[in-house]
Motif scaffolding. Structure first.
Motif, PDB file in Angstrom:
ATOM      1  N   LEU A 149     -23.782  48.756  18.167  1.00  0.00           N
ATOM      2  CA  LEU A 149     -23.917  49.230  16.333  1.00  0.00           C
ATOM      3  C   LEU A 149     -22.593  47.500  15.630  1.00  0.00           C
ATOM      4  O   LEU A 149     -22.756  47.068  15.015  1.00  0.00           O
ATOM      5  CB  LEU A 149     -23.200  50.303  16.254  1.00  0.00           C
ATOM      6  CG  LEU A 149     -24.047  51.314  15.608  1.00  0.00           C
ATOM      7  CD1 LEU A 149     -23.508  52.564  15.376  1.00  0.00           C
ATOM      8  CD2 LEU A 149     -25.350  51.211  15.368  1.00  0.00           C
ATOM      9  N   ALA A 150     -21.207  47.523  16.429  1.00  0.00           N
ATOM     10  CA  ALA A 150     -20.549  46.386  16.482  1.00  0.00           C
ATOM     11  C   ALA A 150     -21.129  45.022  16.433  1.00  0.00           C
ATOM     12  O   ALA A 150     -21.247  44.397  15.496  1.00  0.00           O
ATOM     13  CB  ALA A 150     -19.372  46.962  17.080  1.00  0.00           C
ATOM     14  N   ALA A 151     -22.287  44.942  17.471  1.00  0.00           N
ATOM     15  CA  ALA A 151     -23.191  43.756  17.663  1.00  0.00           C
ATOM     16  C   ALA A 151     -23.746  43.606  16.367  1.00  0.00           C
ATOM     17  O   ALA A 151     -24.514  42.711  16.065  1.00  0.00           O
ATOM     18  CB  ALA A 151     -23.760  43.892  19.403  1.00  0.00           C
ATOM     19  N   ALA A 152     -24.595  44.795  16.088  1.00  0.00           N
ATOM     20  CA  ALA A 152     -25.434  44.625  14.827  1.00  0.00           C
ATOM     21  C   ALA A 152     -25.199  44.066  13.843  1.00  0.00           C
ATOM     22  O   ALA A 152     -25.552  43.485  13.333  1.00  0.00           O
ATOM     23  CB  ALA A 152     -26.018  46.545  15.053  1.00  0.00           C
ATOM     24  N   ILE A 153     -23.471  44.609  13.627  1.00  0.00           N
ATOM     25  CA  ILE A 153     -23.300  44.695  12.421  1.00  0.00           C
ATOM     26  C   ILE A 153     -22.749  42.724  12.623  1.00  0.00           C
ATOM     27  O   ILE A 153     -23.234  41.791  11.505  1.00  0.00           O
ATOM     28  CB  ILE A 153     -21.713  44.737  11.745  1.00  0.00           C
ATOM     29  CG1 ILE A 153     -22.478  46.434  11.478  1.00  0.00           C
ATOM     30  CG2 ILE A 153     -21.240  44.370  11.077  1.00  0.00           C
ATOM     31  CD1 ILE A 153     -21.279  47.418  11.091  1.00  0.00           C
ATOM     32  N   ILE A 173     -16.305  49.830  14.584  1.00  0.00           N
ATOM     33  CA  ILE A 173     -17.419  48.973  14.577  1.00  0.00           C
ATOM     34  C   ILE A 173     -17.324  48.277  13.326  1.00  0.00           C
ATOM     35  O   ILE A 173     -18.113  47.162  13.203  1.00  0.00           O
ATOM     36  CB  ILE A 173     -19.167  50.530  14.556  1.00  0.00           C
ATOM     37  CG1 ILE A 173     -19.043  51.143  14.837  1.00  0.00           C
ATOM     38  CG2 ILE A 173     -19.910  49.845  13.535  1.00  0.00           C
ATOM     39  CD1 ILE A 173     -20.105  52.179  14.681  1.00  0.00           C
ATOM     40  N   LEU A 174     -17.207  48.622  12.248  1.00  0.00           N
ATOM     41  CA  LEU A 174     -16.349  48.318  10.642  1.00  0.00           C
ATOM     42  C   LEU A 174     -15.482  47.274  10.715  1.00  0.00           C
ATOM     43  O   LEU A 174     -15.118  46.387   9.922  1.00  0.00           O
ATOM     44  CB  LEU A 174     -16.994  48.969   9.884  1.00  0.00           C
ATOM     45  CG  LEU A 174     -18.349  49.357   9.058  1.00  0.00           C
ATOM     46  CD1 LEU A 174     -17.786  51.174   8.177  1.00  0.00           C
ATOM     47  CD2 LEU A 174     -19.032  48.315   8.726  1.00  0.00           C
ATOM     48  N   PHE A 175     -14.677  47.757  11.593  1.00  0.00           N
ATOM     49  CA  PHE A 175     -12.644  47.261  11.052  1.00  0.00           C
ATOM     50  C   PHE A 175     -12.569  46.883  11.741  1.00  0.00           C
ATOM     51  O   PHE A 175     -11.130  46.197  11.412  1.00  0.00           O
ATOM     52  CB  PHE A 175     -11.968  48.236  10.176  1.00  0.00           C
ATOM     53  CG  PHE A 175     -13.025  48.820   8.733  1.00  0.00           C
ATOM     54  CD1 PHE A 175     -13.187  48.225   7.869  1.00  0.00           C
ATOM     55  CD2 PHE A 175     -13.305  50.037   9.180  1.00  0.00           C
ATOM     56  CE1 PHE A 175     -13.429  48.606   6.707  1.00  0.00           C
ATOM     57  CE2 PHE A 175     -14.125  50.568   7.774  1.00  0.00           C
ATOM     58  CZ  PHE A 175     -14.071  50.217   7.016  1.00  0.00           C
ATOM     59  N   VAL A 218     -17.464  38.994   8.341  1.00  0.00           N
ATOM     60  CA  VAL A 218     -17.811  40.151   7.407  1.00  0.00           C
ATOM     61  C   VAL A 218     -17.491  40.977   6.990  1.00  0.00           C
ATOM     62  O   VAL A 218     -18.233  41.807   6.006  1.00  0.00           O
ATOM     63  CB  VAL A 218     -17.763  41.655   9.111  1.00  0.00           C
ATOM     64  CG1 VAL A 218     -18.627  42.444   9.228  1.00  0.00           C
ATOM     65  CG2 VAL A 218     -19.079  40.226  10.637  1.00  0.00           C
ATOM     66  N   TYR A 219     -15.832  41.165   6.496  1.00  0.00           N
ATOM     67  CA  TYR A 219     -15.763  41.937   5.498  1.00  0.00           C
ATOM     68  C   TYR A 219     -16.086  40.831   3.651  1.00  0.00           C
ATOM     69  O   TYR A 219     -16.275  41.430   3.109  1.00  0.00           O
ATOM     70  CB  TYR A 219     -13.676  41.904   5.112  1.00  0.00           C
ATOM     71  CG  TYR A 219     -13.542  42.741   6.694  1.00  0.00           C
ATOM     72  CD1 TYR A 219     -14.340  43.226   7.308  1.00  0.00           C
ATOM     73  CD2 TYR A 219     -12.063  42.047   7.881  1.00  0.00           C
ATOM     74  CE1 TYR A 219     -13.442  43.861   8.897  1.00  0.00           C
ATOM     75  CE2 TYR A 219     -12.011  41.860   9.069  1.00  0.00           C
ATOM     76  CZ  TYR A 219     -12.161  43.251   9.045  1.00  0.00           C
ATOM     77  OH  TYR A 219     -12.224  44.168  10.559  1.00  0.00           O
ATOM     78  N   TYR A 240     -28.285  44.888   8.922  1.00  0.00           N
ATOM     79  CA  TYR A 240     -27.462  45.402  10.416  1.00  0.00           C
ATOM     80  C   TYR A 240     -29.341  45.490  10.597  1.00  0.00           C
ATOM     81  O   TYR A 240     -28.638  45.962  12.334  1.00  0.00           O
ATOM     82  CB  TYR A 240     -26.779  46.624   9.952  1.00  0.00           C
ATOM     83  CG  TYR A 240     -25.617  46.094   9.109  1.00  0.00           C
ATOM     84  CD1 TYR A 240     -25.598  45.130   8.967  1.00  0.00           C
ATOM     85  CD2 TYR A 240     -24.734  46.813   8.290  1.00  0.00           C
ATOM     86  CE1 TYR A 240     -24.398  44.294   9.023  1.00  0.00           C
ATOM     87  CE2 TYR A 240     -23.844  46.055   7.436  1.00  0.00           C
ATOM     88  CZ  TYR A 240     -23.093  44.974   7.842  1.00  0.00           C
ATOM     89  OH  TYR A 240     -22.283  44.409   6.884  1.00  0.00           O
ATOM     90  N   LEU A 241     -30.109  46.256   9.641  1.00  0.00           N
ATOM     91  CA  LEU A 241     -31.042  46.843  10.810  1.00  0.00           C
ATOM     92  C   LEU A 241     -31.967  45.735  11.501  1.00  0.00           C
ATOM     93  O   LEU A 241     -32.049  46.195  12.999  1.00  0.00           O
ATOM     94  CB  LEU A 241     -32.055  48.097  10.181  1.00  0.00           C
ATOM     95  CG  LEU A 241     -33.423  47.954  10.565  1.00  0.00           C
ATOM     96  CD1 LEU A 241     -32.593  49.514  11.495  1.00  0.00           C
ATOM     97  CD2 LEU A 241     -34.644  48.099   9.575  1.00  0.00           C
ATOM     98  N   PHE A 242     -32.074  44.127  11.048  1.00  0.00           N
ATOM     99  CA  PHE A 242     -32.614  43.528  11.970  1.00  0.00           C
ATOM    100  C   PHE A 242     -31.804  43.153  12.820  1.00  0.00           C
ATOM    101  O   PHE A 242     -31.945  42.601  14.353  1.00  0.00           O
ATOM    102  CB  PHE A 242     -32.693  42.246  10.911  1.00  0.00           C
ATOM    103  CG  PHE A 242     -33.534  42.662  10.508  1.00  0.00           C
ATOM    104  CD1 PHE A 242     -34.429  42.979   9.110  1.00  0.00           C
ATOM    105  CD2 PHE A 242     -34.799  41.279  10.264  1.00  0.00           C
ATOM    106  CE1 PHE A 242     -35.633  43.719   8.603  1.00  0.00           C
ATOM    107  CE2 PHE A 242     -36.229  41.290  10.076  1.00  0.00           C
ATOM    108  CZ  PHE A 242     -36.303  42.472   8.817  1.00  0.00           C
ATOM    109  N   GLY A 243     -30.552  42.751  13.007  1.00  0.00           N
ATOM    110  CA  GLY A 243     -29.142  42.499  13.583  1.00  0.00           C
ATOM    111  C   GLY A 243     -29.003  43.591  14.360  1.00  0.00           C
ATOM    112  O   GLY A 243     -29.107  42.972  15.747  1.00  0.00           O
TER     113      GLY A 243
END
Lengths: 308, 368
Positions: free
Chosen positions: A9-13, A137-139, A145-146, A246-249
């Motif tokens: 998920l982190a890579a997807a972002i 994942i997000l932070f 990204v932020y 993020y889905l595409f990523g």
């Protein structure tokens, strides 16, 4: 398994962020009625300028600034042709892509294969970064990204919750009516297109300064086109665009992770999936929703006051 | 109106002047060589010399050639994509006076053969090509030998016995490299496994980095690659793990991670071939040189690698340069455990050039 999912998920972002920047820019332009197919070209110019300025100044923020200027400059050409000259937006956009591909390769020639001087590195947000699962994942991402997250939410707010957004949308839906109530159609379209180009430049710079810190000719590898498709996928809503990118990523990140766990699915098949989804969404949109959530009605149509 | 026309004329003249001045610099070089037959070598490149990868290595070879034989002149056409432009580009080089043409990509093959037929006096060197003609040689190097040596370094340095390999396309050249790397690693560390991920790219920095990251996440602690960008190296550097480069010494992209790189060294081959053409002894051949010719080599090994491993690598290298031993000497088992090369047997060049199976210890799908 849990850590693998978090990593995915982190890579997807990360993989989705360059697409998100570009898609947000395109979304804004399209909301004002301007279809800009030059995203790929503007991203490339952003990527190369970002890299050149970051290498020469040693500061990635200067690179970012240059990337935005470059993207904005490219977009202003498009705005001039489609708003002032009322030219064909498809042709102008395509020309912009081809021009951007060429000029970025030309400018970046001596920078090919050089390591980036000062790439963006992941920064863990204090406190938020410690939340289990969501934190990593997000932070624990890089600053861009932020920024992209803030831009997506901010754009949604502006478009749907402010007077400014209403103006932009009305120009995209019915420019004649907007003109009648005293909104300057050309000014709104110019601003949205140029800002959109700046966003695309940011997306390009994300590739060359954060994702794979280096410059390679044509390094966007079609991401600009994904962004154009994503705007449709997102039904011109920035928040859906956020999820979509993020889905595409995620699919891009999944392609390799599926191989490492030993499942054999053709990587070509996986790469095709998001586009299949885009086509599906388009079909659904045209069948079910038609008017409510479709494209801005004046998208791609030049506005001419005299023709009312 | 008149004025603007004059302006355009001036501009055109100025451009012409700049253009001819630019060309003049090269043309002047070999006056005074009028007696001997003038040799001009034209290089047609798939990429640009700055890419740190395959084309970079060829351009290093070209510079070496210019240094070693100063009377030879060279010309470059870079970034020529495989396809319709190739024949035209080849002819352009010949029109410019090139009598030896070096084409550095496999996909130039058909164009090279077609143009070679038209110009029987021009000699063609086609890198990694399959077909030779009276005036067309093919050349390539046994990079798998250097891959084996780099595998020894990786096998010695891994802590989890898990190596990652970012592979390009499913073609014999890439498969051969993975197998050689695995055998090398197993020679110093029998428990080692090599995980393979395919990118289906030669040149996509983001994809290659993503692939390397996915390998690092599964616990691989040394990453090797077959593509032309250093992005897999950067992924290893960011993760604080080790990496093995390719094409040229990639340590400058990942100073902490990079342990060594199998490298190309085309210079000596170009010098040897051009000299043969000058002597009139040149004959078309299918050249596949190894460590003994220096066409392939291992970049300097990082100081992080213990001295006794370096010694072992040196010893193995000597065995190969002395032709006492080569990488694909039996017994070699395939992934499913069947013995593919029995003890005492060596794979033939033909078998190596059509490699389509993985040796035991490789974890990955060859996906035929």
């Amino acid at each position: 398994m849990e850590s693998a999912t978090i990593a995915l998920l982190a890579a997807a972002i990360v993989a989705g962020t360059p697409i998100l920047f570009a898609a947000l820019g395109e979304l804004m332009a399209e909301r004002s009625g301007i279809l800009n197919l030059g995203v790929e070209g503007m991203m490339l110019v952003g990527a190369v300028l970002g890299f050149i300025f970051a290498s020469n100044t040693g500061n990635h923020w200067y690179g970012l600034l240059a990337a935005m200027m470059g993207g904005g400059l490219m977009a202003s050409i498009h705005a001039f042709i489609s708003v002032t000259l009322r030219g064909n937006q498809v042709v102008s956009g395509l020309a912009l892509t081809i021009f951007g591909t060429g000029i970025s390769g030309f400018m970046g020639k001596s920078y090919q294969g050089m390591p980036a001087a000062d790439p963006f590195r992941p920064i863990a947000v204090p406190l938020l970064g410690d939340i289990p699962v969501l934190g990593p994942i997000l932070f624990k991402q890089d600053a861009l990204v932020y920024i992209s997250l803030i831009l997506a939410i901010g754009l949604w707010y502006i478009l749907f919750r402010t007077r400014w957004g209403l103006r932009i949308r009305s120009v995209g839906e019915n420019p004649a009516a907007a003109d009648a109530v005293g909104i300057s159609v050309s000014r709104v379209r110019y601003i949205c297109t140029i800002l959109g180009g700046m966003f695309a430049g940011l997306g390009g710079a994300y590739l060359s300064l954060a994702y794979a810190p280096s410059w390679q000719e044509n390094m966007t590898a079609g991401r600009g086109w994904i962004a154009v498709a994503l705007v449709i996928f997102a039904l011109w809503n920035p928040l859906r665009g956020l999820l979509g990118s993020y889905l595409f990523g995620g699919v891009e990140a999944l392609t390799f992770r599926i191989q490492t766990i030993g499942i054999h699915v053709s990587s070509f098949f996986l790469a095709m999936l998001p586009y299949l989804l885009t086509i599906l969404v388009l079909v659904l949109v045209t069948i079910r929703l038609r008017q409510e959530a479709g494209a801005p009605r004046a998208l791609g149509v030049p506005y001419d006051r005299e023709e009312r | 109106m008149r004025k603007s026309k004059l302006g355009i004329l001036m501009l055109v003249l100025a451009l012409l002047l700049v253009f001819t001045a630019g060309c003049g610099g090269q043309a002047e070089k070999d006056q005074g060589q009028a007696d001997t037959e003038k040799i001009k070598v034209g290089f047609i490149y798939i990429g640009v010399p700055g890419d740190a990868g395959f084309t970079y290595s060829h351009d290093q070879g070209r510079q070496y050639l210019e240094k070693e034989i100063p009377e030879v002149e060279t010309a470059i056409l870079e970034n020529v994509h495989e396809g319709a432009d190739v024949e035209r580009s080849l002819e352009q080089l010949i029109q410019d006076g090139c009598n030896i043409i070096v084409a550095n990509s496999f996909g130039y093959g058909d164009a090279v053969l077609a143009v070679a037929k038209k110009y029987p006096d021009v000699k063609f060197l086609h890198c990694s090509g399959l077909e030779t003609e009276k005036n067309v040689s093919t050349y390539f190097g046994r990079i798998y030998q250097a891959r084996y040596l780099s595998g020894m370094v990786a096998g010695a340095m891994t802590k989890n016995n898990s190596l990652g390999y970012v592979a390009a396309y499913r073609i014999p050249e890439v498969v051969r490299g993975i197998n050689a790397y695995t055998l090398g690693a197993q020679a110093v560390n029998p428990n080692v496994k090599v995980k393979v991920v395919w990118t289906n790219t030669w040149f996509d920095p983001t994809k290659e980095k993503e692939a390397a990251k996915s390998l690092l996440e599964t616990g691989c602690d040394v990453i090797a690659q077959h593509q032309d960008t250093p992005s897999a190296q950067q992924a290893a550097e960011e993760a604080g793990k080790y990496s093995i480069g390719y094409n040229s010494d990639m340590s400058k992209f990942a100073p902490n991670a990079n342990l060594t790189s199998p490298v190309w060294n085309w210079g000596p081959y170009y010098v040897k071939t051009v000299k043969a053409v000058m002597d009139g002894t040149w004959k078309s051949e299918a050249y596949w040189g190894g460590l003994e010719d220096g066409i392939v080599d291992l970049a300097p090994i990082s100081d992080k690698v213990p001295a006794d491993i370096k010694k072992q690598v040196e010893a193995k290298k000597k065995e190969m340069t002395d032709k006492e031993w080569d990488v694909f000497t039996g017994p070699i088992k395939a992934q499913d455990g069947t013995v593919k090369v029995p003890e005492g047997k060596k794979m033939t060049d033909a078998e190596m050039l059509s490699f389509d199976w993985f040796v035991a210890g490789v974890e990955g799908n060859i996906g035929k």
